[in-house]
Design a protein around this motif. Structure first.
Motif, short mmCIF file in Angstrom:
data_model
loop_
_atom_site.label_atom_id
_atom_site.label_comp_id
_atom_site.label_asym_id
_atom_site.label_seq_id
_atom_site.Cartn_x
_atom_site.Cartn_y
_atom_site.Cartn_z
N CYS A 41 0.40 4.22 -10.27
CA CYS A 41 -0.85 4.36 -9.52
C CYS A 41 -1.31 2.97 -9.11
N ASP A 42 -1.02 2.62 -7.88
CA ASP A 42 -1.41 1.31 -7.35
C ASP A 42 -1.71 1.44 -5.87
N GLU A 43 -2.13 0.33 -5.27
CA GLU A 43 -2.54 0.38 -3.86
C GLU A 43 -1.38 0.69 -2.93
N VAL A 44 -0.16 0.34 -3.29
CA VAL A 44 1.00 0.62 -2.43
C VAL A 44 1.24 2.12 -2.35
N ASN A 45 1.28 2.80 -3.50
CA ASN A 45 1.49 4.25 -3.50
C ASN A 45 0.29 4.99 -2.94
N PHE A 46 -0.91 4.48 -3.22
CA PHE A 46 -2.12 5.08 -2.65
C PHE A 46 -2.05 5.05 -1.13
N ARG A 47 -1.74 3.87 -0.59
CA ARG A 47 -1.66 3.70 0.87
C ARG A 47 -0.57 4.61 1.46
N GLY A 48 0.58 4.70 0.77
CA GLY A 48 1.67 5.53 1.27
C GLY A 48 1.28 6.99 1.36
N SER A 49 0.56 7.49 0.36
CA SER A 49 0.13 8.88 0.39
C SER A 49 -1.00 9.10 1.40
N TYR A 50 -1.89 8.13 1.47
CA TYR A 50 -3.00 8.24 2.42
C TYR A 50 -2.49 8.21 3.86
N GLU A 51 -1.40 7.53 4.07
CA GLU A 51 -0.83 7.42 5.42
C GLU A 51 -0.51 8.80 6.01
N ASN A 52 -0.07 9.73 5.17
CA ASN A 52 0.20 11.09 5.68
C ASN A 52 -1.04 11.72 6.27
N LEU A 53 -2.18 11.53 5.62
CA LEU A 53 -3.44 12.06 6.15
C LEU A 53 -3.87 11.30 7.39
N TYR A 54 -3.74 10.01 7.36
CA TYR A 54 -4.13 9.14 8.47
C TYR A 54 -3.34 9.49 9.73
N ASN A 55 -2.06 9.77 9.58
CA ASN A 55 -1.21 10.06 10.73
C ASN A 55 -1.58 11.37 11.42
N GLU A 56 -2.36 12.21 10.77
CA GLU A 56 -2.80 13.46 11.38
C GLU A 56 -4.07 13.28 12.20
N THR A 57 -4.59 12.06 12.27
CA THR A 57 -5.83 11.80 13.01
C THR A 57 -5.54 10.94 14.24
N ILE A 58 -6.51 10.90 15.11
CA ILE A 58 -6.50 9.94 16.22
C ILE A 58 -7.54 8.90 15.83
N CYS A 59 -7.07 7.70 15.65
CA CYS A 59 -7.93 6.69 15.04
C CYS A 59 -7.95 5.42 15.87
N GLY A 60 -9.10 4.78 15.93
CA GLY A 60 -9.26 3.56 16.72
C GLY A 60 -8.99 2.29 15.94
N HIS A 61 -8.59 2.43 14.68
CA HIS A 61 -8.26 1.24 13.90
C HIS A 61 -7.01 1.50 13.07
N SER A 62 -6.52 0.45 12.43
CA SER A 62 -5.23 0.52 11.74
C SER A 62 -5.33 1.29 10.42
N LEU A 63 -4.17 1.64 9.91
CA LEU A 63 -4.08 2.29 8.59
C LEU A 63 -4.72 1.40 7.53
N GLU A 64 -4.42 0.11 7.56
CA GLU A 64 -4.96 -0.82 6.56
C GLU A 64 -6.49 -0.82 6.60
N GLU A 65 -7.05 -0.82 7.79
CA GLU A 65 -8.52 -0.80 7.92
C GLU A 65 -9.07 0.53 7.42
N ASP A 66 -8.39 1.62 7.74
CA ASP A 66 -8.86 2.94 7.33
C ASP A 66 -8.81 3.09 5.81
N VAL A 67 -7.79 2.57 5.19
CA VAL A 67 -7.71 2.60 3.73
C VAL A 67 -8.92 1.89 3.14
N ARG A 68 -9.25 0.74 3.68
CA ARG A 68 -10.42 0.00 3.20
C ARG A 68 -11.70 0.80 3.40
#
Length: 165
Positions: A41-68
């Protein structure tokens, strides 16, 4: 998510995160959601799993920004802040995971648990061997004698933490 113990835990971010309402930007993933991942359980795995949700959206900023942003941080927060926020989520998830009594691992009662930890059960000293019987048949067959351990491993241990006796 599998924490350091190898047990799966689901992060339910809707109940864990408190995203501030006065932020300049908002996260693209909205509403309650949960996800699982394997590994630490760390930020790398968190980001990797969150990326699946992020990719289903239309977003005006990067994955890194959205994670923050989903962590309640500013879009330009430092990596150390991200690590600390994810560490807190991992801690909460760990603490909230279902716990089962240690006696479920062996189904022999609380006294057996205490004796086992004190080194006083046949499990502590038993060694499977073919040398004790006159016919050469195996004795002290651990697979049979400790079969509840395997059953526990294949069932409850997959979704819960074991409480120490």
């Amino acid at each position: 998510m599998k924490l350091l113990t190898g047990l799966p835990v689901t992060l339910s971010l809707a109940t864990i995160l408190q995203v501030g309402s006065a932020q300049e930007q908002t996260a693209c993933v909205v509403g309650g959601f949960s996800f699982e991942f394997d590994g630490k359980c760390d930020e790398v795995n968190f980001r990797g799993s969150y990326e699946n949700l992020y990719n289903e959206t239309i977003c005006g900023h990067s994955l890194e920004e959205d994670v923050r942003l989903i962590l309640g941080l500013s879009a330009s927060a430092a990596n150390d802040e991200v690590k600390a926020a994810v560490r807190e989520i991992c801690k909460i998830s760990w603490d909230d995971a279902e716990k089962v009594p240690f006696r479920y691992t062996h189904m022999k009662g609380d006294q057996f648990s205490q004796l086992y930890y004190n080194g006083g059960t046949y499990w502590n000293e038993e060694v499977e061997t073919n040398l004790e019987s006159e016919t050469g048949d195996a004795t002290n067959i651990l697979r049979r004698d400790a079969s509840n351990v395997r059953q526990f491993y294949d069932s409850l241990s997959r979704n819960a933490h074991v409480e120490w006796p």
